[in-house]
Write an enzyme that holds these catalytic residues in place. Sequence first.
Site, PDB file in Angstrom:
ATOM      1  CD  GLU A  29      -2.550   1.872   0.261  1.00 22.61           C
ATOM      2  OE1 GLU A  29      -2.657   3.069   0.116  1.00 22.61           O
ATOM      3  OE2 GLU A  29      -3.164   0.892  -0.374  1.00 22.61           O
ATOM      4  N   GLY A  50     -21.854   1.843  -0.108  1.00 17.07           N
ATOM      5  CA  GLY A  50     -22.972   1.039   0.039  1.00 17.07           C
ATOM      6  C   GLY A  50     -22.845  -0.370  -0.280  1.00 17.07           C
ATOM      7  CE1 TYR A  93     -33.245  10.027  -8.971  1.00 15.07           C
ATOM      8  CE2 TYR A  93     -35.228   9.681 -10.335  1.00 15.07           C
ATOM      9  CZ  TYR A  93     -34.255   9.153  -9.396  1.00 15.07           C
ATOM     10  OH  TYR A  93     -34.124   7.997  -9.143  1.00 15.07           O
TER      11      TYR A  93
END
Length: 451
Positions: A39, A53, A196
Site C-alpha cells: 500500500e 453502499g 432528481y
Amino acid sequence: MADSMETHKFKVIIVGGSIAGLTLAHSLSKANIDHIVIEKRAEIAPQEGAFIGVWPNGAQILDQLGLYQSLEELTAPISRMHLSFPDDYSFSSFLPKTIHERFKYPIVSLDRQKVLEILFQNYPDKSNIITNQRVSEVRLLGDSASVVTEDGSVFRGDLIVGADGVHSPLTVEYACVFGISRPIPGLRSGEHINHYGDKFCVITFHGKDGRVFWFIIQKLDRVYTYPNAPRYSPNDAADLCGKMQNVVIWQDITVGDLWKTKVVASMTALEEGIFETWSLNRIVILGDSVHKMTPNIGQGANTAIEDVAVLASLINRMIHADDLNKPSESCIETMLQEYKSLRYEPAKSTYQRSRFGARFHTRDSWLKAVVGRYVFQYVGGLIENRTIKTLAGGDTIDFLPRPDRLETGRVAQFQKSEESPQRQWTLLWVSSLALFLFFPWLGSYLHSTIS
C-alpha cells in the site's frame, strides 16, 4: 524438505490496500495461499469523506469471509426510499425492504474508512500488509514477477494483482461531492432520498444513529478525458454546495442542511469506463483498476468484491490442480483469461446500468426527465424484478461455504439475467413512447417547459 516446499509455494503480490485488495487478501488467507499487500499510503484507513453502499451481492462474499457481522453492527438497514423532483412532486418506494426480505441482506451504507478498518483489523497476519510503499516498476522475469517500490525495495512473487485504481483515457462527464453529516432532524435512519434535478442529483442514505451519507452529482460543461479532467479542492465543494444550498431534496430538507452539518466532504471528477485488457502475463487488475462507474446504483465496491470472489476461486483451483509444482506461466495466463471471461459481461452490465443511472438521475434529456417524473413510479414491479434478478446472479467464493442467509433467502427462482441493460429498460421506454403517441401534444409541451 521444508526449503523445497517453500520453493514451490505460489505467491500473490497485491498492489493496493483498497477494499478489493484487502478482500482478496482475506480470501487468499482462507485458502492458505501465500500473499502480501503493498500500500502506497502511510495508513490503511484514512478518513477521506467517502462512503460505500453494501448490497447483497457484496454482503454474501463478506459473510463467507466472516466479516459481515462486524460491518452490519455499524449500520442501519435501508428500508424505504423517497424520490423527489424540481416541481416538488415526490413519491416513496419500499424496494430496499423488498430486497432485504428476498436476500436476507439489507442495503446499508457506511464510511469507507470503517470498511477498511474492519478488513484490516480482522486480517490474521498484519505483517503481510506493507504500507508506505509506492510502486515504481513491475518486472516480468519469465518464471516469476517482481514489484519495485520507490525506496528500492523489491517484492517477488508469481502473480501481481493491481487493486489500487489507475488513471487512463476514461471519460469524465460528471463531478461529485461526497459528504458525511451529523444527524439532521427530519431524516430518519433506514431511509434514503433520491432528488432528481436538471443536470444534477442529490442522493442521501441515513445510517445508524442518524449519520447521513450523501453525494451530489453535477453534469459538467463537456466531456473530458484524463489527464485533462478537472481537479477539485475543498473550496470547489463549498462553492457548488453554496450555489445549491436552497435546493429542497425532501420536505423542507435542503442541500444547505447537508452542508451545515457535514463532518467531512470532498469533491472529485467521476471517471467512467471499462477496459478491454484485464491481464498481461503474470499481471491482472480488478475493481476500480479495470472498471470505473458512478455511484448512482451503489455497485462500485460490490462489483469489485465479486471480481475478488471469482479471481480467488480460480487461483485456488489452479494451484490445487498440481500440488507438487507451481503453475506455469501458460497456466496462469489461461486462468486469467477465464477470470475475464467470467467477469467481463457482468461488470460491463453493471457499468452500463450505472452509466444510465447517472444520466437518468440528472435528467440529462427531456425524455429522461419525463420518464422519471411521469412513468417511473408506475413500473416499480419491473424495477424490482430486474434488480432482484441481477443481484441473484452474484458470484461467491467457491471454496468457502455459502452463507446460511443465502439458503433462507427467497431468490432461487431468479437466475442471472442474460439481457442487456438496454433490453431491461425496454418496457419503460415503450410505456413512455405510448404516452406520447396517445397524447401527441404532451411531448412538445414538456420539451418546451423542461428545456
